[in-house]
Design an enzyme around this catalytic site. Structure first.
Site, PDB file in Angstrom:
ATOM      1  N   VAL A   1       0.839  -1.204   0.000  1.00 57.24           N
ATOM      2  CA  VAL A   1       0.000   0.000   0.000  1.00 57.24           C
ATOM      3  C   VAL A   1       0.872   1.252   0.000  1.00 57.24           C
ATOM      4  O   VAL A   1       0.609   2.205  -0.752  1.00 57.24           O
ATOM      5  CB  VAL A   1      -0.958  -0.007   1.208  1.00 57.24           C
ATOM      6  CG1 VAL A   1      -1.782   1.286   1.231  1.00 57.24           C
ATOM      7  CG2 VAL A   1      -1.893  -1.213   1.147  1.00 57.24           C
ATOM      8  N   CYS A   2       1.912   1.250   0.806  1.00 57.49           N
ATOM      9  CA  CYS A   2       2.820   2.401   0.861  1.00 57.49           C
ATOM     10  C   CYS A   2       3.489   2.654  -0.486  1.00 57.49           C
ATOM     11  O   CYS A   2       3.679   3.801  -0.897  1.00 57.49           O
ATOM     12  CB  CYS A   2       3.901   2.172   1.912  1.00 57.49           C
ATOM     13  SG  CYS A   2       3.297   2.006   3.587  1.00 57.49           S
ATOM     14  N   THR A   3       3.844   1.590  -1.159  1.00 55.19           N
ATOM     15  CA  THR A   3       4.481   1.725  -2.476  1.00 55.19           C
ATOM     16  C   THR A   3       3.574   2.464  -3.443  1.00 55.19           C
ATOM     17  O   THR A   3       4.021   3.363  -4.172  1.00 55.19           O
ATOM     18  CB  THR A   3       4.857   0.333  -3.026  1.00 55.19           C
ATOM     19  OG1 THR A   3       5.789  -0.285  -2.127  1.00 55.19           O
ATOM     20  CG2 THR A   3       5.487   0.429  -4.402  1.00 55.19           C
TER      21      THR A   3
END
Length: 211
Positions: A44-46
């Site tokens: 998700v952070c990516t």
């Protein structure tokens, strides 16, 4: 420490993926967005960092500097950025704070023990040029942020600061805005030459002043 709206964003020194910074010096006279991430190399952070990188021109247009934070080290950040650039077809140009000791995460209340004792939640702050916190949004670690909403709120805040207005529900840049209750209708008609529509004495609209 609990950060609230209107507080001065605490200053700090930190190592980042782009070198050492003083947070307030980094922001300068710009608006700022500080957003936390649970960890490097997470899916998700990516996607979030990749999408933020693609909005680079939008943030420049709004005189806004972006800076991310994750509880991993500089080397991990730098290697992760390579993955982000590759998988998201972009180029990350903003710094990612290394916070292995979680000092900044604790300073900004990014760790919520009932969610995780070690990973940060997805918190995001908008900070104005006077270093005041103007927006705080916190998502669970599993839910990616809506950066179109971040741009919408940023536009609203900058408009409200430039003109004596408020923005209604679901407002988008270019829509009519609201005359605040502390301005009389007669005075509103003087300062808003595009006209004022009175639905109720407390509910009045005017075209967005800067369009």
């Amino acid at each position: 420490m609990s950060i609230k709206l209107g507080d001065t964003a605490p200053n700090f020194h930190a190592e980042t993926s782009l070198g050492e910074i003083n947070f307030h010096d980094y922001l300068g006279d710009s608006w700022g967005i500080l957003f936390s991430h649970p960890a490097d190399y997470t899916p998700v952070c990516t996607t979030e960092l990749g999408f933020t990188a693609k909005l680079h021109a939008d943030f420049v247009q709004r005189n806004t500097k972006v800076i991310a934070l994750s509880v991993d080290g500089v080397e991990d950040h730098q290697n992760w950025v390579k993955d982000i650039n590759e998988t998201q077809n972009t180029e990350v140009q903003f710094p990612i704070i290394a916070d292995k000791e979680r000092k900044i995460s604790e300073l900004y209340d990014f760790i919520h023990p009932n969610a995780s004792a070690t990973a940060t939640v997805r918190s995001l702050l908008i900070i104005d040029p006077s270093k005041k916190v103007r927006l705080i949004i916190t998502y669970p670690a599993s839910t990616g942020r809506n950066f179109n909403e971040i741009l919408r709120v940023l536009d609203s805040l900058q408009l409200v600061d430039a003109y004596t207005v408020a923005t209604p529900a679901n407002w988008e840049n270019g829509d009519d805005v609201i005359v605040p209750p502390n301005i009389s209708t007669d005075y509103a008609r003087k300062i808003f030459p595009k006209g004022v529509t009175e639905v109720k004495p407390y509910l009045r609209y005017t075209p967005q002043p800067n369009t």
